[in-house]
Design an enzyme around this catalytic site. Structure first.
Site, PDB file in Angstrom:
ATOM      1  CB  CYS A  52      -0.933  -0.001   1.218  1.00 39.31           C
ATOM      2  SG  CYS A  52      -1.811   1.566   1.487  1.00 39.31           S
ATOM      3  CG  HIS A 115      -4.166  -1.224   4.625  1.00 37.79           C
ATOM      4  ND1 HIS A 115      -3.865  -0.339   3.611  1.00 37.79           N
ATOM      5  CD2 HIS A 115      -4.810  -2.273   4.041  1.00 37.79           C
ATOM      6  CE1 HIS A 115      -4.297  -0.835   2.466  1.00 37.79           C
ATOM      7  NE2 HIS A 115      -4.875  -2.008   2.693  1.00 37.79           N
ATOM      8  CG  HIS A 168      -7.063   8.077   1.071  1.00 37.41           C
ATOM      9  ND1 HIS A 168      -7.492   6.793   0.785  1.00 37.41           N
ATOM     10  CD2 HIS A 168      -7.128   8.763  -0.102  1.00 37.41           C
ATOM     11  CE1 HIS A 168      -7.793   6.704  -0.507  1.00 37.41           C
ATOM     12  NE2 HIS A 168      -7.590   7.887  -1.065  1.00 37.41           N
TER      13      HIS A 168
END
Length: 350
Positions: A52, A115, A168
């Site tokens: 990622c 994550h 995000h």
């Protein structure tokens, strides 16, 4: 002839923030549904993904290495839609073929180093950290002479085009005021000039009395499915106090914003027991140096899901050629969201 009933009969609803109308056809929601209504398999993600480009310590596409951040992390978007050093230029052919250069800045905000987390699974303190970054970025970018609007937003989930599942959001800050905030600037200014109060203050007064479209509220904020909602479970988050932008929030209001964001997004996830996709964004006054007293800060949430985790609403046919239309009334949608637990479905048995 029967008396008009907005829960039964087709009608139009006016959006005072945009000056536009939406067609509501509540009787259509009673038609038989033969499509699939199924849950999707729960997505399991690791707390850290070495592939990622948003995780701490990983290398991004342009070769930059993320720091080992422990809270939020902001960086200039490696593939920004706006660039700061664009030559000034324009074209105009007969008043019909018009174009002009546009400059700006694109940034990415990683909400958490983990994550596997999204806003509804973060703690109030962690979400408060996101709120603080929004405030800092709005002020920093808005203070620049070449930036007249700062658009902070989040696309959550593949259904909304998110290219990375890491939690995000983004910022697109630019020289001109984009179309949607520009509409709201005009509408709010006209209302303020006529009434001496903000449009959303008066709207909130109606909604908090009626309660039928209120989803969740706390001491400082109210979330409603707006009377003019287009998307099935669209919501509008509004501060009770008339503030033009998030830099004016008190510490108590910042905490309350974090709290209500968590409450709302948990309800979204609980509705179909999935990580609920949406596009959400902050609307606040332009940063062009004018006071914009009429502006009332708020957030929009536009989720695409209609009947289940796999059935989405699309803008097609009449909606693309005429105007937006919905079958599920805002009152029904608000009730569905309101009755959801404030405990995330993943943690019901904890």
């Amino acid at each position: 002839m029967a008396e008009f009933d907005s829960a039964e009969h087709p009608h139009r609803r006016y959006n005072p923030l945009s000056g536009e109308w939406i067609l509501v056809s509540p009787h259509r929601s009673k038609r038989p549904w033969q499509g699939q209504q199924e849950k999707t398999a729960a997505e399991e993600r690791p707390t850290y993904d070495p592939t990622c480009y948003l995780c701490p310590g990983n290398t991004r596409a342009n070769g930059s290495v993320n720091p080992a951040y422990e809270g939020t992390f902001v960086f200039d978007n490696d593939f920004a839609a706006l660039m700061p050093d664009v030559p000034v230029g324009s074209m105009n052919v007969g008043g019909l073929l018009r174009a002009e250069s546009e400059s700006g800045v694109g940034r990415v905000i990683c909400f958490s180093p983990r994550h596997d987390l999204t806003l509804p699974e973060m703690t109030p303190d962690e979400i408060r950290g996101v709120v603080d970054v929004w405030i800092q970025q709005y002020k920093e970018l808005g203070d620049r002479p070449d930036i007249n609007y700062v658009q902070i937003f989040e696309n959550k989930g593949q259904a909304m085009g998110a290219s990375n599942p890491h939690p995000h959001g983004q910022i697109w800050a630019q020289r001109t005021v984009p179309v949607e905030p520009a509409k709201e600037t005009v509408q709010q200014a006209a209302y303020f000039a006529e009434h001496g109060r903000s449009l959303l203050s008066d709207y909130l007064e109606i909604e908090t009395k009626e309660k039928t479209r209120v989803v969740v509220e706390n001491e400082h904020f109210v979330v409603v499915v707006p009377f003019w909602a287009v998307w099935p479970y669209e919501t509008l988050l509004v501060p009770r106090r008339h503030v033009q932008d998030i830099t004016q929030l008190t510490d108590a209001e910042k905490d309350a914003l974090a709290d209500i964001l968590r409450q709302l997004t948990i309800r979204y996830d609980n509705l179909f027991e999935i990580s609920f996709p949406y596009s959400a964004g902050l609307h606040q006054r332009p940063t062009d140096g004018q006071a914009h007293e009429s502006w009332h800060f708020h957030m929009h949430f536009f989720p695409p899901l209609l009947r289940s985790a796999t059935v989405r609403k699309f803008m097609v046919g009449y909606e693309m050629l005429g105007n937006p239309q919905r079958d599920v009334t805002p009152e029904f949608a608000a009730e569905r969201l309101r009755i959801q637990s404030d405990v995330h479905y993943k943690h019901v048995n904890d």
